[in-house]
Design an enzyme around this catalytic site. Structure first.
Site, short mmCIF file in Angstrom:
data_model
loop_
_atom_site.label_atom_id
_atom_site.label_comp_id
_atom_site.label_asym_id
_atom_site.label_seq_id
_atom_site.Cartn_x
_atom_site.Cartn_y
_atom_site.Cartn_z
N CYS A 27 30.92 -57.31 -40.61
CA CYS A 27 30.97 -56.09 -39.82
C CYS A 27 30.62 -56.30 -38.35
O CYS A 27 30.82 -55.42 -37.53
CB CYS A 27 30.12 -54.98 -40.44
SG CYS A 27 28.38 -55.32 -40.47
N HIS A 86 29.52 -50.84 -48.71
CA HIS A 86 30.96 -50.98 -48.51
C HIS A 86 31.56 -51.92 -49.56
O HIS A 86 30.84 -52.71 -50.18
CB HIS A 86 31.24 -51.61 -47.13
CG HIS A 86 30.97 -50.72 -45.97
ND1 HIS A 86 30.21 -51.11 -44.88
CD2 HIS A 86 31.36 -49.45 -45.70
CE1 HIS A 86 30.16 -50.12 -44.00
NE2 HIS A 86 30.85 -49.10 -44.47
#
Ligand code: GLY
Length: 255
Positions: A250, A163
């Site tokens: 996350c 990411h």
């Protein structure tokens, strides 16, 4: 000005947490240790003054405790994502039912895909990573929702790493930490950059919480560089989440 957080949402990992997606070659996570590390993370958020909502494990969705990927929160709207990995799409209904009680909801629709791990807010601007998980349609849909709510947005091509936030994170204001060799530094003009040493990439996933910086334990050089900002730093044990490509950001949705 940074937005101060008052809440976080997390989800307890399920017994199947070792069955999620990963590109790491670090072995299977030790589930009792993973649960202990997750519980310690929650306690740190609480000690920093956040009210933490803990959701139960989501059966059949071993990655669901990486809650940040399923939504993007602003004070005005909760954007429910459409995760790039089909195996993670089962997570969104559950997160939507929680967030719909807190904010008006918007959704990323097919063919768009978007993971929250690709979305980084720096002051009034959102950087949206185009990655293996987030496509142009998803990035554009999110950008337009954000624009309607008064934010700027910019798409950043993520060359490597899972990411955008695998490689860059805010340390407060326009202070950013980057993994070594991050190709898209230029997209963040006007920001102050701390670039970590090769081998310390995982520590680029640091987490700013209301002026305190959480960094993964075990990266002393990275910690030293981050400490030069003279903000409080807390080490967080992340060995088991790392085995599943999970990082500090996350594990929670903060707002
Ligand atoms: N295990 C986190 C992810 O791949 O989405």
């Amino acid at each position: 000005m940074d937005l101060l957080f008052s809440h976080a949402i997390v989800r307890t990992p399920g017994p199947d947490a070792g069955g999620g997606l990963t590109t790491a070659s670090l072995g299977r996570p030790d589930i009792p240790l993973l649960l202990a590390q997750h519980a310690a993370y929650i306690e740190i958020l609480r000690a920093l003054g956040l009210e933490v909502t803990v959701l139960p494990p989501l059966p059949g969705c071993p990655d669901a405790y990486f809650v940040e990927d399923a939504a993007v929160m602003t004070p005005e709207v909760a954007v429910i994502t459409r995760p790039g990995a089909p195996s993670r799409r089962g997570e969104i209904e559950s997160i939507e039912s929680v967030l719909a009680k807190m904010r008006p909801v918007a959704r990323i629709e097919a063919p768009g895909t978007l993971d929250g791990g690709d979305v980084l807010r720096v002051e009034n601007r959102f950087y949206i990573g185009r990655s293996e998980r987030t496509n142009d349609s998803g990035a554009g849909q999110l950008g337009r929702i954000l624009e309607k709510n008064g934010y700027e947005w910019r798409v950043v091509p993520v060359g490597s790493g899972l990411h955008l936030k695998s490689s860059v994170n805010t340390l407060g204001g326009r202070d950013l930490v980057f993994a070594a060799g991050t190709p898209f530094l230029d997209a963040f003009e006007g920001c102050r950059s701390i670039v970590l040493d090769p081998g310390d990439d995982y520590a680029a996933n640091a987490l700013w919480i209301n002026g305190t910086l959480l960094v993964p334990f075990g990266f002393p050089e990275a910690r030293w560089k981050i400490e030069q900002l003279s903000r409080p730093v807390i080490d967080v044990a992340m060995t088991e989440m790392r085995k599943m490509d999970g990082g500090l950001t996350c594990l929670s949705l903060r707002f």
